[in-house]
Design a protein around this motif. Structure first.
Motif, PDB file in Angstrom:
ATOM      1  N   MET A   1       0.845  -1.165   0.000  1.00 56.51           N
ATOM      2  CA  MET A   1       0.000   0.000   0.000  1.00 56.51           C
ATOM      3  C   MET A   1       0.892   1.230   0.000  1.00 56.51           C
ATOM      4  SD  MET A   1      -2.704   0.942   2.918  1.00 56.51           S
ATOM      5  CE  MET A   1      -2.234   2.387   3.794  1.00 56.51           C
ATOM      6  N   LEU A   2       0.929   1.932  -1.085  1.00 56.89           N
ATOM      7  CA  LEU A   2       1.771   3.114  -1.206  1.00 56.89           C
ATOM      8  C   LEU A   2       0.962   4.350  -0.832  1.00 56.89           C
ATOM      9  CD1 LEU A   2       4.639   2.722  -2.164  1.00 56.89           C
ATOM     10  CD2 LEU A   2       4.055   3.934  -4.225  1.00 56.89           C
ATOM     11  N   LEU A   3       1.433   5.056   0.177  1.00 62.46           N
ATOM     12  CA  LEU A   3       0.742   6.270   0.599  1.00 62.46           C
ATOM     13  C   LEU A   3       1.222   7.445  -0.231  1.00 62.46           C
ATOM     14  CD1 LEU A   3       0.981   5.917   4.471  1.00 62.46           C
ATOM     15  CD2 LEU A   3      -0.978   5.432   3.034  1.00 62.46           C
ATOM     16  N   LYS A   4       0.327   8.319  -0.575  1.00 65.27           N
ATOM     17  CA  LYS A   4       0.679   9.539  -1.294  1.00 65.27           C
ATOM     18  C   LYS A   4       0.868  10.633  -0.242  1.00 65.27           C
ATOM     19  CE  LYS A   4       0.052   7.577  -5.260  1.00 65.27           C
ATOM     20  NZ  LYS A   4       1.146   7.116  -6.031  1.00 65.27           N
ATOM     21  N   LEU A   5       2.102  10.869   0.133  1.00 64.99           N
ATOM     22  CA  LEU A   5       2.381  11.803   1.212  1.00 64.99           C
ATOM     23  C   LEU A   5       2.912  13.143   0.717  1.00 64.99           C
ATOM     24  CD1 LEU A   5       4.019   9.320   3.714  1.00 64.99           C
ATOM     25  CD2 LEU A   5       1.710  10.188   3.740  1.00 64.99           C
ATOM     26  N   GLY A   6       2.984  13.337  -0.590  1.00 65.54           N
ATOM     27  CA  GLY A   6       3.518  14.576  -1.134  1.00 65.54           C
ATOM     28  C   GLY A   6       2.771  15.795  -0.634  1.00 65.54           C
ATOM     29  N   ALA A   7       1.445  15.721  -0.552  1.00 67.55           N
ATOM     30  CA  ALA A   7       0.640  16.854  -0.084  1.00 67.55           C
ATOM     31  C   ALA A   7       0.932  17.143   1.388  1.00 67.55           C
ATOM     32  CB  ALA A   7      -0.844  16.564  -0.279  1.00 67.55           C
ATOM     33  N   ALA A  46       7.984  16.797   8.325  1.00 68.03           N
ATOM     34  CA  ALA A  46       8.107  16.602   6.872  1.00 68.03           C
ATOM     35  C   ALA A  46       9.164  15.549   6.566  1.00 68.03           C
ATOM     36  CB  ALA A  46       8.466  17.927   6.195  1.00 68.03           C
ATOM     37  N   ARG A  47      10.294  15.587   7.292  1.00 69.88           N
ATOM     38  CA  ARG A  47      11.324  14.561   7.088  1.00 69.88           C
ATOM     39  C   ARG A  47      10.799  13.177   7.457  1.00 69.88           C
ATOM     40  NH1 ARG A  47      14.687  18.580   9.205  1.00 69.88           N
ATOM     41  NH2 ARG A  47      14.649  17.605  11.253  1.00 69.88           N
ATOM     42  N   VAL A  52       8.941   7.816   5.586  1.00 68.15           N
ATOM     43  CA  VAL A  52       7.888   6.804   5.405  1.00 68.15           C
ATOM     44  C   VAL A  52       7.686   6.526   3.921  1.00 68.15           C
ATOM     45  CG1 VAL A  52       5.411   6.380   5.660  1.00 68.15           C
ATOM     46  CG2 VAL A  52       6.715   7.260   7.582  1.00 68.15           C
ATOM     47  N   GLU A  53       7.673   7.586   3.137  1.00 73.15           N
ATOM     48  CA  GLU A  53       7.490   7.428   1.700  1.00 73.15           C
ATOM     49  C   GLU A  53       8.644   6.627   1.080  1.00 73.15           C
ATOM     50  OE1 GLU A  53       7.335  11.035  -0.820  1.00 73.15           O
ATOM     51  OE2 GLU A  53       5.188  10.614  -0.853  1.00 73.15           O
ATOM     52  N   SER A  54       9.880   6.944   1.459  1.00 77.37           N
ATOM     53  CA  SER A  54      11.028   6.216   0.898  1.00 77.37           C
ATOM     54  C   SER A  54      11.042   4.767   1.385  1.00 77.37           C
ATOM     55  CB  SER A  54      12.332   6.910   1.266  1.00 77.37           C
ATOM     56  OG  SER A  54      12.585   6.807   2.649  1.00 77.37           O
ATOM     57  N   LEU A  55      10.634   4.547   2.612  1.00 83.05           N
ATOM     58  CA  LEU A  55      10.580   3.183   3.137  1.00 83.05           C
ATOM     59  C   LEU A  55       9.537   2.359   2.390  1.00 83.05           C
ATOM     60  CD1 LEU A  55      11.642   1.235   5.285  1.00 83.05           C
ATOM     61  CD2 LEU A  55       9.875   2.077   6.813  1.00 83.05           C
ATOM     62  N   GLU A  56       8.394   2.943   2.106  1.00 81.40           N
ATOM     63  CA  GLU A  56       7.370   2.221   1.352  1.00 81.40           C
ATOM     64  C   GLU A  56       7.836   1.914  -0.069  1.00 81.40           C
ATOM     65  OE1 GLU A  56       3.652   4.303   1.633  1.00 81.40           O
ATOM     66  OE2 GLU A  56       3.104   3.091   3.364  1.00 81.40           O
TER      67      GLU A  56
END
Length: 163
Positions: A1-7, A46-47, A52-56
């Motif tokens: 499950m890839l989260l969209k965390l950019g926003a 933010a970091r 989390v995004e890079s780990l996913e």
């Protein structure tokens, strides 16, 4: 499950920039330091989102390349052989003549005898402390197994000043 965390990341960075602007415009040093701390917290969050995004991404990349080996049936009677390059290291077992409690009490007795031969000072105090700790440890199983009894002397209880 890839989260969209950019926003979420851009929102945190925007709030950090707002807090930095408020810190620069503030004349009060307390308000300035509060806003600087707030900006630092937003950047830290933010970091965290970036991590989390890079780990996913990492986990999704590794699972797509992962090859699952076929299951090999194991005969319950026959044990698989140990690899030749890794010998099994066995820890030597020590069988004591005396029980653990007896060995602790002997250690306390030895420490008291050594302390008796020393003049007052730090080495003697340390030996007496070791003796008390060994005696407490030896008696702790008796204390635990008897419901409602107070703990042995010196068992982590601090005496109140003047008591």
């Amino acid at each position: 499950m890839l989260l969209k965390l950019g926003a979420h990341i851009s929102n945190c960075l925007d709030r950090a920039a707002d807090a930095e602007d408020r810190a620069q415009q503030s004349a009060d040093s307390a308000t300035r330091s509060d806003n600087e701390l707030l900006a630092q917290s937003w950047r830290h969050l933010a970091r965290g989102y970036e991590f989390v995004e890079s780990l996913e991404r990492f986990l999704s990349d590794t699972t797509s390349y992962k090859k699952i080996p076929p299951e090999i049936p194991v005969d319950p009677v026959e044990q698989p052989a140990a690899p030749e390059n890794k010998p099994i290291i066995r820890r030597p077992r020590v069988h004591h003549e005396a029980s653990f409690k007896d060995r602790l009490l002997k250690s306390a007795q030895d420490a008291r005898e050594q302390a008796a031969g020393l003049p007052p000072g730090t080495p003697r105090d340390r030996l007496l402390q070791k003796a008390r700790q060994s005696e407490t440890a030896a008696n702790i199983d008796t204390w635990i197994s008897s419901p409602g009894s107070p703990p042995p002397d010196g068992f982590g209880l601090m005496k109140k000043p003047g008591a």
